[in-house]
Design an enzyme around this catalytic site. Structure first.
Site, PDB file in Angstrom:
ATOM      1  N   ALA A  34      -0.047 -19.133 -41.418  1.00  0.00           N
ATOM      2  CA  ALA A  34       1.077 -18.873 -40.522  1.00  0.00           C
ATOM      3  C   ALA A  34       1.659 -20.232 -40.137  1.00  0.00           C
ATOM      4  O   ALA A  34       0.964 -21.258 -40.195  1.00  0.00           O
ATOM      5  CB  ALA A  34       0.585 -18.127 -39.289  1.00  0.00           C
ATOM      6  N   GLY A  53      -3.301 -17.325 -42.612  1.00  0.00           N
ATOM      7  CA  GLY A  53      -2.444 -16.187 -42.968  1.00  0.00           C
ATOM      8  C   GLY A  53      -2.294 -16.004 -44.471  1.00  0.00           C
ATOM      9  O   GLY A  53      -1.981 -14.905 -44.931  1.00  0.00           O
ATOM     10  N   GLU A  73      -5.271 -14.162 -45.502  1.00  0.00           N
ATOM     11  CA  GLU A  73      -5.132 -12.825 -44.903  1.00  0.00           C
ATOM     12  C   GLU A  73      -4.140 -11.956 -45.680  1.00  0.00           C
ATOM     13  O   GLU A  73      -4.385 -10.774 -45.896  1.00  0.00           O
ATOM     14  CB  GLU A  73      -4.703 -12.966 -43.433  1.00  0.00           C
ATOM     15  CG  GLU A  73      -5.833 -13.531 -42.573  1.00  0.00           C
ATOM     16  CD  GLU A  73      -5.374 -13.946 -41.185  1.00  0.00           C
ATOM     17  OE1 GLU A  73      -4.390 -14.702 -41.073  1.00  0.00           O
ATOM     18  OE2 GLU A  73      -5.994 -13.511 -40.198  1.00  0.00           O
ATOM     19  N   GLU A 103      -8.655 -21.225 -38.682  1.00  0.00           N
ATOM     20  CA  GLU A 103      -8.024 -21.064 -37.363  1.00  0.00           C
ATOM     21  C   GLU A 103      -8.814 -21.650 -36.201  1.00  0.00           C
ATOM     22  O   GLU A 103      -8.227 -22.207 -35.277  1.00  0.00           O
ATOM     23  CB  GLU A 103      -7.747 -19.575 -37.084  1.00  0.00           C
ATOM     24  CG  GLU A 103      -6.566 -19.011 -37.856  1.00  0.00           C
ATOM     25  CD  GLU A 103      -6.944 -18.474 -39.219  1.00  0.00           C
ATOM     26  OE1 GLU A 103      -8.067 -18.767 -39.695  1.00  0.00           O
ATOM     27  OE2 GLU A 103      -6.127 -17.765 -39.822  1.00  0.00           O
TER      28      GLU A 103
HETATM   29  N1  CAA Z   1       2.449 -24.278 -41.055  1.00  0.00           N
HETATM   30  C1  CAA Z   1       3.534 -25.077 -41.056  1.00  0.00           C
HETATM   31  N2  CAA Z   1       3.735 -26.051 -41.970  1.00  0.00           N
HETATM   32  C2  CAA Z   1       2.782 -26.236 -42.887  1.00  0.00           C
HETATM   33  C3  CAA Z   1       1.606 -25.460 -42.943  1.00  0.00           C
HETATM   34  C4  CAA Z   1       1.476 -24.426 -41.977  1.00  0.00           C
HETATM   35  N3  CAA Z   1       0.424 -23.583 -41.966  1.00  0.00           N
HETATM   36  N4  CAA Z   1       0.839 -25.870 -43.969  1.00  0.00           N
HETATM   37  C5  CAA Z   1       1.505 -26.898 -44.537  1.00  0.00           C
HETATM   38  N5  CAA Z   1       2.676 -27.109 -43.894  1.00  0.00           N
HETATM   39  C6  CAA Z   1       3.697 -28.123 -44.201  1.00  0.00           C
HETATM   40  C7  CAA Z   1       3.271 -29.502 -43.693  1.00  0.00           C
HETATM   41  O1  CAA Z   1       3.584 -29.636 -42.316  1.00  0.00           O
HETATM   42  C8  CAA Z   1       4.107 -30.393 -44.571  1.00  0.00           C
HETATM   43  O2  CAA Z   1       5.422 -30.418 -44.091  1.00  0.00           O
HETATM   44  P1  CAA Z   1       6.242 -31.815 -44.011  1.00  0.00           P
HETATM   45  O3  CAA Z   1       6.351 -32.259 -45.440  1.00  0.00           O
HETATM   46  O4  CAA Z   1       7.537 -31.432 -43.400  1.00  0.00           O
HETATM   47  O5  CAA Z   1       5.400 -32.736 -43.209  1.00  0.00           O
HETATM   48  C9  CAA Z   1       4.141 -29.643 -45.892  1.00  0.00           C
HETATM   49  O6  CAA Z   1       3.807 -28.282 -45.593  1.00  0.00           O
HETATM   50  C10 CAA Z   1       3.114 -30.166 -46.880  1.00  0.00           C
HETATM   51  O7  CAA Z   1       1.841 -30.144 -46.239  1.00  0.00           O
HETATM   52  P2  CAA Z   1       0.844 -31.399 -46.234  1.00  0.00           P
HETATM   53  O8  CAA Z   1       1.632 -32.670 -46.242  1.00  0.00           O
HETATM   54  O9  CAA Z   1      -0.110 -31.187 -45.114  1.00  0.00           O
HETATM   55  O10 CAA Z   1       0.149 -31.187 -47.654  1.00  0.00           O
HETATM   56  P3  CAA Z   1      -1.316 -31.674 -48.059  1.00  0.00           P
HETATM   57  O11 CAA Z   1      -1.411 -31.471 -49.527  1.00  0.00           O
HETATM   58  O12 CAA Z   1      -1.619 -33.023 -47.527  1.00  0.00           O
HETATM   59  O13 CAA Z   1      -2.309 -30.638 -47.335  1.00  0.00           O
HETATM   60  C11 CAA Z   1      -3.043 -28.451 -46.656  1.00  0.00           C
HETATM   61  C12 CAA Z   1      -2.276 -29.290 -47.702  1.00  0.00           C
HETATM   62  C13 CAA Z   1      -4.533 -28.814 -46.701  1.00  0.00           C
HETATM   63  C14 CAA Z   1      -2.846 -26.978 -46.993  1.00  0.00           C
HETATM   64  C15 CAA Z   1      -2.490 -28.775 -45.243  1.00  0.00           C
HETATM   65  O14 CAA Z   1      -1.079 -28.641 -45.278  1.00  0.00           O
HETATM   66  C16 CAA Z   1      -2.995 -27.865 -44.177  1.00  0.00           C
HETATM   67  O15 CAA Z   1      -4.108 -28.019 -43.709  1.00  0.00           O
HETATM   68  N6  CAA Z   1      -2.161 -26.896 -43.758  1.00  0.00           N
HETATM   69  C17 CAA Z   1      -2.518 -25.994 -42.677  1.00  0.00           C
HETATM   70  C18 CAA Z   1      -3.520 -24.943 -43.126  1.00  0.00           C
HETATM   71  C19 CAA Z   1      -3.908 -24.065 -41.969  1.00  0.00           C
HETATM   72  O16 CAA Z   1      -4.509 -24.496 -41.013  1.00  0.00           O
HETATM   73  N7  CAA Z   1      -3.564 -22.769 -42.065  1.00  0.00           N
HETATM   74  C20 CAA Z   1      -3.870 -21.800 -41.044  1.00  0.00           C
HETATM   75  C21 CAA Z   1      -2.694 -21.649 -40.117  1.00  0.00           C
HETATM   76  S1  CAA Z   1      -3.076 -20.704 -38.698  1.00  0.00           S
HETATM   77  C22 CAA Z   1      -2.911 -19.099 -39.185  1.00  0.00           C
HETATM   78  O17 CAA Z   1      -2.634 -18.791 -40.328  1.00  0.00           O
HETATM   79  C23 CAA Z   1      -3.108 -18.123 -38.082  1.00  0.00           C
HETATM   80  C24 CAA Z   1      -3.145 -16.702 -38.469  1.00  0.00           C
HETATM   81  O18 CAA Z   1      -4.146 -16.173 -38.919  1.00  0.00           O
HETATM   82  C25 CAA Z   1      -1.995 -15.848 -38.200  1.00  0.00           C
END
Ligand code: CAA
Length: 276
Positions: A63, A108, A111, A131
């Protein structure tokens, strides 16, 4: 639509989450467009769907953390409901949905893949529910579907530790049905990337499903889904009703007729299962 595309190839529909700059993260607009895409599927034509993400790096990285960062308790709950409503629509969609997981399937992303009937992935896929590291619980069904799909113990381990797992581990614990790797020729040249192999496998499986009797396939999905929610006594009654519902259909008459007429071409074939 801005972030979701939909294409149809015969009886197979492909819905793609197309927000690669944010690794296909699910913001409100993506969720609304996904809802619209599923509503737009012509069930008279399409018999199986594939859900995938754009790009070679990520299926869905969760998400949208930016959108969630300043939500109040009430807004957080409403955001959870927004995702849950769409995912439940996918889970109960009348026809099968195959998730083609082409990279990160986190939060998400994991999920939404679990709301699909079947998960195939490329070998660069990473699954996880990170999360608790963000100070929240999984909010789009992760606490419920992961425990049902793998086991409560494994789901608790993954969720409490926020540890991501690679494709091979996801396969080992039964989270994905198959892992697709790149294909090389005899000289070692790559003739098919893992992503291409994944989509090929997903389309092949979808076409195989689409070639079966459609009412029977839909009823199987309903019987499995609904039967899992109740005890066995009620579950077998659900099956009986859906089994009975298949009789007198053209497919039942033709399917059984082919067998009785000893039409070898149309008889069921045994196809060995293999990883792609
Ligand atoms: N939300 C918003 N933006 C996201 C994102 C997310 N979940 N995941 C990645 N992005 C964006 C980053 O902010 C980045 O944007 P910018 O270029 O504008 O900075 C772009 O995507 C590329 O991401 P990274 O530079 O971080 O890429 P990376 O290769 O270095 O890392 C990754 C990849 C390990 C997937 C890392 O992006 C990451 O950890 N993302 C978050 C994963 C996460 O925690 N997901 C769970 C979200 S909470 C949820 O989903 C709740 C629920 O159950 C409803």
């Amino acid at each position: 639509m801005e972030f979701v595309t939909y294409e149809v190839d015969g009886a197979v529909g492909i819905i793609t989450i197309n927000r690669p700059k944010a690794l296909n993260a699910l913001n409100s607009t993506v969720l609304e467009e996904l809802n619209e895409a599923f509503d737009g599927v012509d069930l008279n034509v399409v018999r199986c769907l594939i859900l995938t993400g754009a790009g070679e790096k990520s299926f869905v990285a969760g998400a949208d953390i930016g959108e969630m960062s300043n939500l109040t308790k009430a807004e957080g709950e409403a955001f959870g409901k927004k995702g849950n409503d769409v995912f439940r629509k996918i889970e109960t969609f009348p026809i099968p949905v195959i998730a083609a997981v082409n990279g990160f399937a986190l939060g998400g992303g994991c999920e939404i893949s679990m709301s699909c009937d079947i998960r195939l992935c490329s070998d660069n896929a990473v699954f996880g529910q990170p999360e608790v590291g963000l100070g929240i619980t999984p909010g789009f069904g992760g606490t419920q579907r992961l425990a049902r799909l793998v086991s409560p113990g494994m789901a608790k381990q993954l969720i409490y530790t926020a540890r991501n797992i690679k494709a091979a581990e996801a396969y080992r614990i039964g989270l994905v049905n198959a892992v697709c790797s790149e294909v090389k020729d005899e000289e070692g040249n790559v003739v098919k990337s893992a992503q291409e192999a994944l989509m090929e496998a997903a389309v092949k499986m979808a076409k195989g499903i689409a070639a079966q009797a459609p009412i029977a396939v839909r009823n199987c999905k309903k019987a499995i889904n609904e039967g899992l929610q109740v005890d066995m006594d009620q579950a077998i009654v659900i099956e009986e009703k859906l089994f009975g519902d298949c009789f007198e259909t053209e497919d039942q008459k033709a399917g059984m007729g082919n067998f009785l007429e000893k039409d070898k071409e149309k008889k069921l074939k045994v196809v060995p299962f293999k990883n792609c």
